[in-house]
Design a protein around this motif. Structure first.
Motif, mmCIF file in Angstrom:
data_model
loop_
_atom_site.group_PDB
_atom_site.id
_atom_site.type_symbol
_atom_site.label_atom_id
_atom_site.label_comp_id
_atom_site.label_asym_id
_atom_site.label_seq_id
_atom_site.Cartn_x
_atom_site.Cartn_y
_atom_site.Cartn_z
ATOM 1 N N VAL A 205 39.512 45.917 53.464
ATOM 2 C CA VAL A 205 39.558 45.968 52.158
ATOM 3 C C VAL A 205 40.535 44.873 51.617
ATOM 4 O O VAL A 205 40.312 44.181 50.565
ATOM 5 C CB VAL A 205 39.992 47.172 51.596
ATOM 6 C CG1 VAL A 205 40.029 47.362 50.191
ATOM 7 C CG2 VAL A 205 39.009 48.242 52.000
ATOM 8 N N GLY A 206 41.572 44.713 52.310
ATOM 9 C CA GLY A 206 42.838 43.942 51.912
ATOM 10 C C GLY A 206 42.394 42.405 51.901
ATOM 11 O O GLY A 206 42.795 41.686 51.037
ATOM 12 N N LEU A 207 41.599 42.272 53.043
ATOM 13 C CA LEU A 207 41.467 40.996 52.931
ATOM 14 C C LEU A 207 40.269 40.402 51.835
ATOM 15 O O LEU A 207 39.989 39.092 51.490
ATOM 16 C CB LEU A 207 40.815 40.602 54.274
ATOM 17 C CG LEU A 207 41.880 40.556 55.381
ATOM 18 C CD1 LEU A 207 41.402 40.465 56.699
ATOM 19 C CD2 LEU A 207 42.898 39.446 55.225
ATOM 20 N N LEU A 226 51.641 45.236 59.018
ATOM 21 C CA LEU A 226 52.374 45.694 60.205
ATOM 22 C C LEU A 226 51.804 44.998 61.342
ATOM 23 O O LEU A 226 52.799 44.741 62.186
ATOM 24 C CB LEU A 226 52.165 47.333 60.251
ATOM 25 C CG LEU A 226 52.813 48.302 59.470
ATOM 26 C CD1 LEU A 226 52.398 49.718 59.450
ATOM 27 C CD2 LEU A 226 54.333 48.217 59.322
ATOM 28 N N ASN A 227 50.799 44.703 61.330
ATOM 29 C CA ASN A 227 50.014 44.083 62.858
ATOM 30 C C ASN A 227 50.169 42.511 62.250
ATOM 31 O O ASN A 227 49.300 42.010 61.846
ATOM 32 C CB ASN A 227 48.675 44.598 62.797
ATOM 33 C CG ASN A 227 48.144 44.110 64.260
ATOM 34 O OD1 ASN A 227 48.465 43.137 64.697
ATOM 35 N ND2 ASN A 227 47.053 44.551 64.792
ATOM 36 N N GLU A 228 50.984 41.902 63.339
ATOM 37 C CA GLU A 228 51.094 40.395 62.809
ATOM 38 C C GLU A 228 49.834 39.776 63.430
ATOM 39 O O GLU A 228 49.588 38.543 62.886
ATOM 40 C CB GLU A 228 52.403 39.755 63.611
ATOM 41 C CG GLU A 228 53.716 40.540 62.924
ATOM 42 C CD GLU A 228 54.712 39.773 63.494
ATOM 43 O OE1 GLU A 228 54.984 38.816 64.085
ATOM 44 O OE2 GLU A 228 55.841 40.611 63.599
ATOM 45 N N SER A 229 49.148 40.304 64.173
ATOM 46 C CA SER A 229 47.900 39.623 64.760
ATOM 47 C C SER A 229 46.916 39.149 63.683
ATOM 48 O O SER A 229 45.886 38.346 63.798
ATOM 49 C CB SER A 229 47.071 40.342 65.855
ATOM 50 O OG SER A 229 46.505 41.667 65.502
ATOM 51 N N LYS A 230 47.203 40.068 62.351
ATOM 52 C CA LYS A 230 46.161 39.666 61.178
ATOM 53 C C LYS A 230 46.484 38.724 60.283
ATOM 54 O O LYS A 230 45.810 38.148 59.576
ATOM 55 C CB LYS A 230 45.984 40.961 60.311
ATOM 56 C CG LYS A 230 45.553 42.277 61.181
ATOM 57 C CD LYS A 230 45.494 43.397 60.303
ATOM 58 C CE LYS A 230 44.916 44.529 61.196
ATOM 59 N NZ LYS A 230 44.741 45.865 60.251
ATOM 60 N N PRO A 232 47.387 35.162 60.986
ATOM 61 C CA PRO A 232 46.657 34.158 60.785
ATOM 62 C C PRO A 232 45.410 34.176 60.103
ATOM 63 O O PRO A 232 45.000 33.123 59.247
ATOM 64 C CB PRO A 232 46.325 33.807 62.357
ATOM 65 C CG PRO A 232 47.473 34.382 62.916
ATOM 66 C CD PRO A 232 47.665 35.619 62.234
ATOM 67 N N LEU A 233 44.381 34.962 60.307
ATOM 68 C CA LEU A 233 43.168 35.158 59.528
ATOM 69 C C LEU A 233 43.406 35.204 57.854
ATOM 70 O O LEU A 233 42.653 34.666 57.192
ATOM 71 C CB LEU A 233 42.466 36.181 60.047
ATOM 72 C CG LEU A 233 41.054 36.368 59.270
ATOM 73 C CD1 LEU A 233 40.115 35.353 59.453
ATOM 74 C CD2 LEU A 233 40.344 37.607 59.937
ATOM 75 N N GLY A 238 43.067 32.756 52.413
ATOM 76 C CA GLY A 238 43.329 32.517 51.128
ATOM 77 C C GLY A 238 44.802 32.793 51.007
ATOM 78 O O GLY A 238 45.496 32.488 49.929
ATOM 79 N N CYS A 239 45.552 33.298 51.920
ATOM 80 C CA CYS A 239 47.164 33.612 51.683
ATOM 81 C C CYS A 239 47.734 32.331 51.587
ATOM 82 O O CYS A 239 47.679 31.634 52.657
ATOM 83 C CB CYS A 239 47.575 34.609 52.696
ATOM 84 S SG CYS A 239 46.838 36.231 52.346
ATOM 85 N N THR A 240 48.775 32.183 50.806
ATOM 86 C CA THR A 240 49.763 31.111 50.722
ATOM 87 C C THR A 240 50.626 31.183 51.578
ATOM 88 O O THR A 240 51.302 30.517 52.299
ATOM 89 C CB THR A 240 50.253 30.688 49.581
ATOM 90 O OG1 THR A 240 50.709 31.900 48.582
ATOM 91 C CG2 THR A 240 48.920 30.350 48.441
#
Length: 376
Positions: A205-207, A226-230, A232-233, A238-240
């Motif tokens: 949902v968030g992405l 919380l999960n830093e593995s998310k 990079p994607l 679209g995240c700046t």
């Protein structure tokens, strides 16, 4: 007809779900479509955090119930009086529909429809019917959809016809994840070009909220998880800026990046801690858009004086405040144009035998969207 389905008989069984098996894979009977009903062969169904919440018992559900609330498939038969669909149509199944007649529906707010809410609480279709049984015992429908099954009988309002060129395993995610995440940006917040947003929770949902914010022209899009593995994607989609929710300086970083706070903070997870941080990083006059659902009885705290003196807004957004037949075709077009890479959110496909184990993966935050292929 007889078919395979995932049935939940009891809520609140403990994790790991691979061991407690809250979803029982069984052969059940499905009555064919009556007047005003549609039979769909379910080709795909997304496994969602809402399903996880139901399994955990955070929100009560009438049981025994055939689970699944987002999906996609092919119409195989229509009942008498159904004119908008015919056999062979490709459709998305969604819970965001309304009755079409009440004041909420007339004012383009079908997700607030009392008729649909009442039927969902009773575990029946919107028309009051129950079409599922096992060994003579009536089973309930999950949100009028019950897509964790090889077939489903539902009413036309839960279906949106789609272009057959869209892969059905991708299309299933549009029924909940996409409309909820993107709709919270387009419909609830109505983000405008140049504004700044923060998205708390970078799951399926968030992405979608991130991708919608980019389409809307937001100049600063901050993803937090919380999960830093998310992260990079999230940056690719679209995240700046993509930040860890565990960073003790998170609030200060967001305020510095946005010169005092974001215009909109989207709280996707339903977490009390995330909600507290979302309020803290929202600028004066800004809005916190509450998308995630916690337990039914949860209460959240806030500083009332600061709310008033800073003129902040708390806004709820259920299912992206969507109008499915208006919004889904638009979001599907964004996907086809390459502007919403919904396919990047699919962590994999599965069969019925993997459902319970994949609940554990979702519970641990190790996946985004897993898609059940009920018919292989």
């Amino acid at each position: 007809m007889r078919m395979i389905a995932a049935v939940m008989y009891e809520q609140g069984l403990p994790a790991p779900y691979a061991e407690s098996s809250p979803l029982k894979i069984e052969e059940v009977e499905l009555e064919g479509p009556g007047e005003g009903e549609v039979l769909v062969e379910v080709k795909s169904a997304g496994l969602c955090h809402s399903d996880l919440s139901q399994v955990a018992g955070l929100r009560k559900r009438t049981v025994p119930v055939v689970m699944g609330h987002e999906g996609a498939g092919i119409v195989r038969e229509v009942g008498r009086g159904v004119t908008e669909f015919r056999a062979g149509d490709h459709v998305v199944m969604t819970v965001g529909s309304g009755c079409g007649h009440c004041s909420f529906c007339v004012n383009s707010r079908p997700v607030l429809c009392d008729t649909v809410a009442a039927s969902r609480g009773k575990g029946v279709l919107t028309n009051g019917a129950r079409k599922l049984r096992r060994n003579g015992q009536a089973l309930f429908h999950h949100s009028g959809v019950s897509s964790f099954a090889q077939y489903a009988v539902t009413v036309p309002g839960t279906l949106v016809k789609i272009d057959p060129s869209v892969p059905l395993e991708i299309a299933s995610m549009f029924g909940c994840a996409v409309v909820t995440g993107a709709g919270s940006v387009f419909n609830a917040a109505q983000v405008r070009p140049g504004q700044s947003v923060a998205v708390f929770g970078l799951g399926g949902v968030g992405l979608n909220s991130v991708m919608a914010a980019k389409i809307a022209g937001a100049s600063t899009i901050i993803g937090i998880d919380l999960n830093e593995s998310k992260l990079p994607l999230a940056a690719e989609l679209g995240c700046t800026h993509a930040l860890s929710a565990l960073d003790p300086t998170l609030v200060e970083k967001v305020r510095d990046l946005t010169h005092g706070g974001v215009d909109f903070a989207f709280e996707i997870s339903g977490s009390k801690a995330a909600m507290t941080t979302a309020i803290a990083v929202t600028r004066k006059g800004g809005e916190v858009v509450c998308v995630g659902l916690g337990a039914s009885a949860d209460l959240y705290q806030y500083a009332h004086t600061a709310l008033v003196s800073e003129e902040k807004v708390f806004r709820g957004s259920l299912m992206g405040s969507c109008v499915p037949r208006r919004d889904l075709p638009l979001y599907l077009r964004y996907y086809q144009e390459g502007r919403m890479a919904v396919d990047r959110l699919m962590s994999g496909t599965m069969g019925f035998d993997q459902l319970n184990a994949n609940l554990d993966l979702l519970d641990r935050g190790e996946v985004l969207r897993q898609v059940l292929l009920p018919n292989g």
